[in-house]
Scaffold this active site. Structure first.
Site, short mmCIF file in Angstrom:
data_model
loop_
_atom_site.label_atom_id
_atom_site.label_comp_id
_atom_site.label_asym_id
_atom_site.label_seq_id
_atom_site.Cartn_x
_atom_site.Cartn_y
_atom_site.Cartn_z
N SER A 6 0.94 -1.28 0.00
CA SER A 6 -0.04 -0.04 -0.13
C SER A 6 0.87 1.23 -0.01
O SER A 6 2.10 1.24 -0.31
CB SER A 6 -0.86 -0.04 1.15
OG SER A 6 -1.87 0.76 1.34
N ASN A 7 0.34 2.37 0.13
CA ASN A 7 1.12 3.55 0.20
C ASN A 7 0.74 4.23 1.55
O ASN A 7 -0.29 3.99 2.17
CB ASN A 7 0.51 4.53 -0.74
CG ASN A 7 0.85 4.29 -2.02
OD1 ASN A 7 1.88 3.60 -2.36
ND2 ASN A 7 0.50 5.00 -3.12
#
Ligand code: CTP
Length: 205
Positions: A6-7
């Site tokens: 993810s970020n």
């Protein structure tokens, strides 16, 4: 089922913008990835987990007067997902991960047949902030890019500072040029963005 890619993002800035627009009387639909903050009041919220789900949810909400794309969408996902935990096997080393591209939601909406009148994107950059953000304006078909400097040298403590923190310092990049805003709380930044949206939609700016 255990690990994912993810970020960094808390959702704070996007949620604050949704809340600020609702407080000004707009009908706001928020599509949010997984966050730990509570929903802004007066806003209808759709929860998603993946970029593909986010794109489908956003397209399902068109037509709209304005789209403000704040999510830190992961550009890539792994090509395959495992049903079972991928176990660490002694001596085997790290497993190779093959990545595939996620849809670009902003770009899709910026070129959509039901494109909102006003399309705003964000840009998190570590280098060449203005040049990179200006390139994103045309590439993504946006009217405005709200750019964050997330470099550790000149940004607010790097990605970890803006993403997750409560303060933000942005530049507004549009076809009219670049406007620099001072460092503000995310709430204050949201209120200024909401006023900017209202002014743009009513032709005041
Ligand atoms: N964005 C999106 N879909 C993606 C990636 C980004 O809608 N798959 C949107 C973000 O919500 C943001 C804008 O595009 O409004 C810019 O995001 P950013 O991550 O800075 O840009 P990228 O397209 O990922 O470009 P790069 O990685 O080259 O900086």
């Amino acid at each position: 089922p255990v690990r994912y890619i993810s970020n960094h993002s808390s959702g704070k800035q996007g949620h604050a913008i949704a809340g600020a627009l609702a407080a000004m009387g707009a009908e706001v639909r928020l599509v949010s990835g997984p966050v730990t903050i509570s929903d802004p009041s007066g806003v209808s919220v759709t929860r998603v987990e993946t970029a593909r789900e986010m794109l489908a949810a956003v397209e399902g909400l068109l037509p709209a007067d304005a789209a403000i794309m704040v999510a830190a969408v992961a550009d890539w996902r792994t090509e395959t997902e495992s049903d079972q935990k991928i176990k660490k096997e002694p001596g085997k080393g790290a497993p190779p991960l093959t990545m595939t591209e996620n849809p670009d939601i902003l770009r899709t909406i910026g070129h959509h047949e039901k494109r909102p009148k006003l399309v705003i994107g964000f840009a998190a950059e570590t280098d060449d902030l203005i040049a990179n953000a200006t390139a994103k304006l045309s590439r993504k078909g946006a009217d405005m890019i709200i750019a964050n400097d997330v470099s550790t040298k000149t940004g607010i403590g790097g990605a970890q500072g803006v993403m997750g923190g409560d303060r933000n310092r942005v530049r507004i990049i549009s076809h009219d040029g670049v406007e620099e805003w001072p460092e503000l709380s995310k709430q204050e930044t949201a209120e200024r963005i909401a006023r900017l949206v209202a002014d743009r939609l009513t032709g005041k700016r």
